[in-house]
Design a protein around this motif. Structure first.
Motif, PDB file in Angstrom:
ATOM      1  N   LEU A 174     -19.755  29.061 -30.590  1.00 56.68           N
ATOM      2  CA  LEU A 174     -20.897  29.375 -29.592  1.00 56.68           C
ATOM      3  C   LEU A 174     -19.914  29.087 -28.411  1.00 56.68           C
ATOM      4  O   LEU A 174     -20.880  30.062 -27.229  1.00 56.68           O
ATOM      5  CB  LEU A 174     -21.481  27.339 -29.586  1.00 56.68           C
ATOM      6  CG  LEU A 174     -22.662  26.726 -31.157  1.00 56.68           C
ATOM      7  CD1 LEU A 174     -23.080  26.237 -30.361  1.00 56.68           C
ATOM      8  CD2 LEU A 174     -24.373  28.348 -30.897  1.00 56.68           C
TER       9      LEU A 174
ATOM     10  N   LEU B 161     -28.559  31.775 -28.757  1.00 59.92           N
ATOM     11  CA  LEU B 161     -27.695  30.301 -29.050  1.00 59.92           C
ATOM     12  C   LEU B 161     -26.718  31.210 -28.038  1.00 59.92           C
ATOM     13  O   LEU B 161     -26.255  30.293 -27.599  1.00 59.92           O
ATOM     14  CB  LEU B 161     -27.026  31.147 -30.084  1.00 59.92           C
ATOM     15  CG  LEU B 161     -27.561  30.757 -31.994  1.00 59.92           C
ATOM     16  CD1 LEU B 161     -26.517  30.205 -33.337  1.00 59.92           C
ATOM     17  CD2 LEU B 161     -28.082  28.954 -30.845  1.00 59.92           C
TER      18      LEU B 161
ATOM     19  N   THR C 136     -24.065  23.724 -25.185  1.00 61.82           N
ATOM     20  CA  THR C 136     -23.455  24.630 -26.461  1.00 61.82           C
ATOM     21  C   THR C 136     -22.290  23.407 -27.163  1.00 61.82           C
ATOM     22  O   THR C 136     -22.617  22.368 -28.162  1.00 61.82           O
ATOM     23  CB  THR C 136     -21.456  25.099 -25.706  1.00 61.82           C
ATOM     24  OG1 THR C 136     -22.913  26.308 -25.381  1.00 61.82           O
ATOM     25  CG2 THR C 136     -20.919  26.176 -27.011  1.00 61.82           C
TER      26      THR C 136
END
Length: 105
Positions: free
Chosen positions: A93, A26, A34
């Protein structure tokens, strides 16, 4: 638990704090990815919570023989849960993306 790579060296499993979640990197996502992943998780949370609320109201209808207003599942359950999950996912994120940009720049 260590894993062996192709060249025979031992590698440690990816940790949650290093930007990996269940092996998915991630921390290496771009800005568009994102935003797209955050929107997808928010939509999934909206639909899942709305589904659970509808099922709950169906059980309420069967148990009490009253006809509930099913629009509350969207307004009072689905929308708030979807927005909260969207914001939390964007925050998580987004911070990973900003940290990566600051680290490179």
């Amino acid at each position: 638990m260590a894993h062996t790579s192709q060249n025979g060296t031992l590698t440690a499993p990816r940790a949650f704090g290093s930007g990996y979640l269940f092996g998915v990197p991630l921390g290496d996502l771009g800005l568009f990815t994102t935003l797209l992943m955050s929107a997808a998780v928010g939509f999934a949370a909206f639909f899942a919570s709305t589904f659970c609320a509808i099922i709950t109201l169906l059980f309420y209808k069967v148990a009490t023989s009253h006809m509930p207003d099913f629009t509350i599942t969207y307004k009072w359950v689905g929308l708030p849960v979807g927005v909260v999950v969207l914001l939390l996912t964007l925050a998580y994120l987004g911070t990973l993306w900003v940290k990566r940009k600051l680290r490179k720049g």
